[in-house]
Design an enzyme around this catalytic site. Structure first.
Site, PDB file in Angstrom:
ATOM      1  N   HIS A 249      -0.096   0.450  -9.439  1.00  0.00           N
ATOM      2  CA  HIS A 249      -0.825  -0.406  -8.494  1.00  0.00           C
ATOM      3  C   HIS A 249      -1.466  -1.590  -9.216  1.00  0.00           C
ATOM      4  CE1 HIS A 249      -3.070  -0.296  -4.382  1.00  0.00           C
ATOM      5  NE2 HIS A 249      -2.818  -1.531  -4.752  1.00  0.00           N
TER       6      HIS A 249
ATOM      7  N   GLU B   4      -2.534   8.057  -4.252  1.00  0.00           N
ATOM      8  CA  GLU B   4      -3.151   7.570  -5.492  1.00  0.00           C
ATOM      9  C   GLU B   4      -4.578   8.114  -5.611  1.00  0.00           C
ATOM     10  OE1 GLU B   4      -3.076   3.306  -5.418  1.00  0.00           O
ATOM     11  OE2 GLU B   4      -0.916   3.193  -5.083  1.00  0.00           O
TER      12      GLU B   4
ATOM     13  N   ARG C 222       0.845  -1.186   0.000  1.00  0.00           N
ATOM     14  CA  ARG C 222       0.000   0.000   0.000  1.00  0.00           C
ATOM     15  C   ARG C 222       0.884   1.241   0.000  1.00  0.00           C
ATOM     16  NH1 ARG C 222      -3.666  -2.657  -1.487  1.00  0.00           N
ATOM     17  NH2 ARG C 222      -5.767  -2.871  -0.602  1.00  0.00           N
TER      18      ARG C 222
END
Length: 380
Positions: free
Chosen positions: A254, A237, A207
């Site tokens: 991602h 993000e 993450r």
């Protein structure tokens, strides 16, 4: 029954249509008005499922086709008596494939012989455990930091964070947490990064926000660029740190867990959970039909090749991470707007998992190595 589903969940209409009317939506921009009359909400990590989104709606079940749940207000769901399920482990194999594809890229471009290096894994959940196990099965000297899992027991080689920071390769797979005894937000900060030696490889595929990006940029500069960086996740993000893109070896949006099979598993696991919640037969559509086979069925390797060479050639035949890096850099040169990040994810070029491919090998040593790396093996 009305079902709202993220448009990027593969097979959502195929699996859920026999349960109700399925409407596909943009998960990033989902509003209360869109879910107000829905009975079921199916999301990915881009949707923040909060009280503000759901209060006053008819939603009785939320499913997230993800391994992490930091985007879900679990306390609110519990208080509102709304059913919930995620998909733990659905993309663990895919993320492990990403890690090893990245290491193969670094071997091919910089001759980093990672098999003989000291490996550190941060996070021992479904993904971290899969990555750790692959390294261990391949004979690597591998350590893991996860104080919560360590207290629960287990046979992994648990060590301190300082010990991990002394490793040659550090692979991050921790969830993003802000509270508790071991919050991970900014866990790898300026103090921790100062302990890294020149030549270390960092792979961040958990993450964004676990690493202090500003401190990472500064440490890279202090080491005169001798810090090998592979970043799949970013703080903030879908906005992305343009300064970091310029210095990292691999930058991706991602997508470490974005194998075709991993994403399909996520949808399948949520489908199973919803059927169970509704007390319905979950086998109307079989798992075999819900999850795809791979496109490349067989690769031959020679035991005469160096091990890293053999691994890199096999891994990149299935998935070469540099293609995702190239696409990201090209699209950001064209357009620096934040929607590029989501565009790349929505239009991601499908990839298969290593385990869908059979590797033809001619020696038991090569067979053991390729099997440990995640491939199916055929001994010639």
């Amino acid at each position: 029954m009305k079902i709202i589903a993220d448009e990027n969940m593969p097979n959502a209409k195929v699996l859920f249509s026999h349960l109700g009317d399925v409407e596909l939506v943009n998960g990033r921009t989902l509003t209360h008005e869109q879910v107000r009359e829905a009975d079921v909400l199916l999301v990915r990590s881009v949707t923040k499922v909060t009280k503000e989104l759901l209060e006053g709606s008819s939603v009785r079940f939320v499913g997230s086709a993800t391994i992490g749940v930091d985007h879900i207000d679990l306390d609110y769901l519990s208080k509102a008596n709304i059913g919930f399920s995620s998909a733990p482990g659905c993309n663990a194999e895919a993320v492990a494939d990403y890690v090893f594809s990245a290491l193969s890229h670094l071997y091919l471009t910089k001759k980093i012989n990672w098999l003989s290096k000291k490996i550190g894994v941060i996070g021992y959940g479904n993904v971290g455990k899969t990555v750790y196990t692959r390294f261990a099965n391949m004979g690597c000297q591998v350590h893991v930091y996860d104080p919560i899992r360590e207290k629960e027991g287990g046979s992994a080689n648990f060590v301190s964070l300082d010990e991990i920071l002394s490793c040659d390769v550090i692979s991050l797979h921790a969830p993003l947490t802000h509270t508790g005894s071991y919050p991970t937000k900014g866990m790898i900060g300026r103090k921790e990064l100062a302990k890294l030696s020149a030549g270390v490889t960092i792979i961040s595929a958990g993450r964004g926000g676990v690493i202090d990006e500003s401190a990472l940029f500064d440490r890279h500069k202090q080491l005169n660029g001798n810090l090998h960086l592979v970043l799949d996740v970013w703080d903030g993000e879908p906005a992305i740190n343009q300064k970091l893109i310029a210095i990292v070896d691999i930058a991706t949006p991602h997508i470490a867990g974005y194998s075709k099979q991993g994403r399909e598993k996520g949808t399948w696991m949520v489908y199973q959970a919803l059927c169970q919640y509704l007390a319905l037969d979950a086998n109307v559509i079989s798992k075999h039909d819900a999850i795809s086979a791979g496109w490349l069925s067989f690769v031959n390797v020679s035991a005469e090749e160096p091990q890293e060479e053999m691994l890199a050639r096999s891994m990149h035949a299935i998935y070469d991470v540099s293609r995702d890096d190239i696409r990201l850099r090209f699209k950001y040169r064209e357009n620096k707007e934040k929607n590029v990040f989501d565009w790349l994810r929505k239009h991601y070029v499908e990839r298969d998992e290593f385990n869908t491919c059979i590797i033809g090998v001619s020696s038991s040593d090569a067979s053991n190595l390729m099997s440990a790396a995640g491939f199916s093996v055929d001994n010639k």
